[in-house]
Design a protein around this motif. Structure first.
Motif, short mmCIF file in Angstrom:
data_model
loop_
_atom_site.label_atom_id
_atom_site.label_comp_id
_atom_site.label_asym_id
_atom_site.label_seq_id
_atom_site.Cartn_x
_atom_site.Cartn_y
_atom_site.Cartn_z
N GLY A 179 0.78 -1.23 0.00
CA GLY A 179 0.00 0.00 0.00
C GLY A 179 0.81 1.28 0.00
O GLY A 179 0.26 2.38 -0.11
N GLN A 180 2.13 1.18 0.12
CA GLN A 180 2.96 2.39 0.15
C GLN A 180 2.99 3.06 -1.23
O GLN A 180 3.19 2.38 -2.24
N ARG A 181 2.80 4.37 -1.27
CA ARG A 181 2.81 5.07 -2.57
C ARG A 181 3.87 6.18 -2.64
O ARG A 181 4.23 6.60 -3.74
N HIS A 182 4.35 6.68 -1.51
CA HIS A 182 5.34 7.75 -1.55
C HIS A 182 6.74 7.18 -1.35
O HIS A 182 7.03 6.56 -0.32
N PHE A 183 7.58 7.39 -2.36
CA PHE A 183 8.96 6.91 -2.29
C PHE A 183 9.91 8.08 -2.55
O PHE A 183 9.60 8.99 -3.32
N GLY A 184 11.10 7.99 -1.92
CA GLY A 184 12.08 9.05 -2.06
C GLY A 184 13.43 8.54 -2.53
O GLY A 184 13.86 7.44 -2.17
N GLU A 185 14.06 9.35 -3.37
CA GLU A 185 15.39 9.02 -3.90
C GLU A 185 16.25 10.28 -3.82
O GLU A 185 15.71 11.39 -3.86
N ASN A 186 17.56 10.10 -3.76
CA ASN A 186 18.41 11.30 -3.73
C ASN A 186 19.27 11.47 -4.97
O ASN A 186 19.95 12.48 -5.11
#
Ligand SMILES: *Cc1c(COP(=O)(O)O)cnc(C)c1O
Length: 216
Positions: A35-42
């Motif tokens: 269910g996770q929809r927000h992901f972060g990358e640098n």
């Protein structure tokens, strides 16, 4: 661990950004399936590749330092740029957002750590940007809040006071520049090692990597 973190966030109504840098697409897909929809990358290149290969309804966050010449690659799809730390970067995002006929949401990164290694605006530069923004200078950018990173230390009191400082900056600037709008509502602070402290100090968005995906 995922459910544990969601439970920790719930009382604060805070958003989880799953920081998936260096992690394979399968690991991201697994969390997506929960269910996770927000992901972060640098890293921009990694962000772009993952965006291309993974489900299109993922909201991708650029969380780390961003170089101006890379903005064009993420401008078509990025959900939120967390670490805007100069007027020049802001102007580049404005330009690329316009080209894509979008309004891009951004957070201004404020320097709160006593350590010297971290990026971020000081109070004067922050206010200068917010003044410009209030004069309607940026048509294709929406400043939705602030982001900060605390010192990397075991000293909870210090981490706590650095997060409290960011909350103070947020409250002051909201009062001064965003009185009549609801757009300014995000404080991105807290990582694997300090997110509980960040929540206590008013975080609305935490960026968690290693605790979710294992160490890098
Ligand atoms: C890597 C990273 C995180 C997540 O760090 P963890 O300690 O793995 O949770 C958060 N914010 C930024 C800007 C990062 O680069």
């Amino acid at each position: 661990m995922y459910n544990q973190i969601l439970n920790d966030l719930k009382p604060y109504n805070a958003t989880l950004i799953a920081v998936s840098k260096t992690k394979p697409n399968e690991a991201i897909q697994k969390l997506y399936d929960l269910g996770q929809r927000h992901f972060g990358e640098n890293k921009v290149q990694e962000l772009v590749e993952k965006h291309e290969r993974l489900p299109k309804d993922i909201a991708w966050h650029q969380i780390g330092h961003l170089q101006k010449n890379k903005v064009k690659y993420i401008a078509p799809f990025v959900e939120l740029v967390h670490a805007v730390d100069s007027l020049a970067l802001l102007e580049t995002i404005e330009k690329e957002a316009a080209k894509n006929d979008r309004v891009i949401k951004i957070l201004l990164q404020v320097k709160i750590a006593q350590e010297d290694t971290k990026y971020g605006l000081d109070k004067d530069s922050l206010n200068r940007i917010l003044e410009l923004n209030s004069a309607n200078t940026f048509k294709n950018i929406s400043i939705v809040g602030l982001m900060g990173m605390a010192s990397f230390t075991e000293d909870h009191t210090q981490v706590s006071s650095e997060f409290a400082l960011l909350k103070q900056y947020f409250d002051d600037s909201k009062d001064k520049y965003f009185k009549e709008s609801n757009q300014y509502n995000t404080i991105s602070m807290g990582m694997s090692g300090d997110y509980k402290i960040a929540l206590q100090e008013g975080s609305t968005m935490v960026r968690i990597g290693s605790l979710l995906f294992g160490s890098r």
